[in-house]
Design an enzyme around this catalytic site. Structure first.
Site, PDB file in Angstrom:
ATOM      1  CB  SER A   1      -0.966   0.004   1.188  1.00  0.00           C
ATOM      2  OG  SER A   1      -0.266  -0.106   2.406  1.00  0.00           O
ATOM      3  CD  GLU A   2       0.196   3.962   1.721  1.00  0.00           C
ATOM      4  OE1 GLU A   2      -0.760   4.547   1.182  1.00  0.00           O
ATOM      5  OE2 GLU A   2       0.058   3.013   2.505  1.00  0.00           O
ATOM      6  CB  THR A   3       7.407   1.885  -0.804  1.00  0.00           C
ATOM      7  OG1 THR A   3       6.873   0.579  -1.089  1.00  0.00           O
ATOM      8  CG2 THR A   3       8.900   1.768  -0.581  1.00  0.00           C
TER       9      THR A   3
END
Length: 295
Positions: free
Chosen positions: A77-79
């Site tokens: 979903s996020e990095t």
């Protein structure tokens, strides 16, 4: 003659460096950069629970295209990409499809890695600069506390067919910093919701939070978060959503300290405290793996 010989040797050396891969142009990366990337589960101390985030501690700047490509490859979903800059760290967040301004669980994950790897001493605070704000992070025992901005709330009537989208009608609806919020009557409604993501996209909802008072004695509130427009149908645990949920439920329950459980499949637990315009969010994290990029 000797000068021409030196020039020839210098040009030859540069060509060898270029074609041997010591330096690349375009979207490839300089080979001297730190190529280690981590995956961390946030808002849990149990592996494979909570919300997974990628973390890359940079020693040189990457282009937006490079960061976006890495985030797309990680497919989380996020990095988060973290770069030391004097007395603070610059941090940026990318979903598989776009950059976002703030991500709570990736902030927690990156702070966890900085503390775990010795990049920051456990007794020291971490100061992050995002593209929009400054975040202060501290380690409290075996937890990490983040000071995120409190979001303003607007009570509103959201003109959506919630019965078709969620299977139930909200008791009330709110809007807060791009989040649409639907308040349910029971925790069971939140747990059993099966959203119609095609309808969510059709109605152009940027982000939707569904929430209710918890039925459990050890938890105050429950929530789930859906953000299909940025490539995430359901976010497992969403720190930034609680920048709105904390003040909403603090007013309803007359409490400045709350415990929230996000009822996704993976699940996660957040401790919340309102403090002078900030929402202090405390949680745990566990490192799952680290890997080395070979490009």
């Amino acid at each position: 003659m000797f000068f021409c010989f030196l020039i020839h040797r210098l040009v030859l050396f540069c060509l060898i460096l270029y074609f041997s891969g010591s330096y690349h142009t375009g979207t490839l990366m300089h080979t001297t950069m730190n190529k280690t990337i981590y995956q961390v589960d946030s808002f849990t101390d149990v592996p494979f629970k909570g919300n997974p985030a990628g973390v890359m501690l940079l020693d040189t700047e990457l282009t937006e295209e490079q960061m976006q490509n890495i985030a797309m490859e990680m497919n989380l979903s996020e990095t988060a990409f973290v770069l030391a800059a004097g007395d603070h760290f610059n941090i940026r967040f990318f979903t598989p499809t776009s950059e976002i301004a703030l991500c709570g669980h990736a902030t927690l994950a990156s702070a966890h890695i900085l503390y775990e790897t010795g990049g920051v001493n456990p007794q020291d605070a971490i100061r992050y600069k995002t593209t929009q704000t400054v975040l202060n992070i501290i380690k409290v025992d075996n937890c990490i506390q983040m000071g995120l901005p409190e979001y303003a709330l607007e009570r509103t009537t959201l003109d959506y067919d919630f019965q078709s989208i969620l299977g139930w009608e909200p008791l009330e609806t709110w809007y807060s910093n791009k989040w649409s919020i639907a308040v349910a009557e029971t925790e069971a409604q939140i747990q059993n919701t099966r959203p119609d993501f095609a309808l969510l996209k059709k109605h152009n909802m940027e982000s939707l939070i569904i929430t209710a008072k918890s039925s459990r004695e050890d938890v105050d509130i429950v929530a789930r978060c859906f953000v299909p427009e940025v490539g995430i149908n359901e976010d497992p645990v969403t720190g930034s959503a609680h920048c709105a949920l904390a003040p909403l439920w603090a007013g309803k329950l007359n409490k400045k300290e709350l415990t929230s459980r996000q009822l996704s499949t993976r699940g996660g637990l957040l401790d919340l405290k309102l403090n002078k315009g900030l929402v202090e969010i405390t949680g745990k994290a566990v490192t799952i793996f680290k890997a080395t990029l070979v490009i």
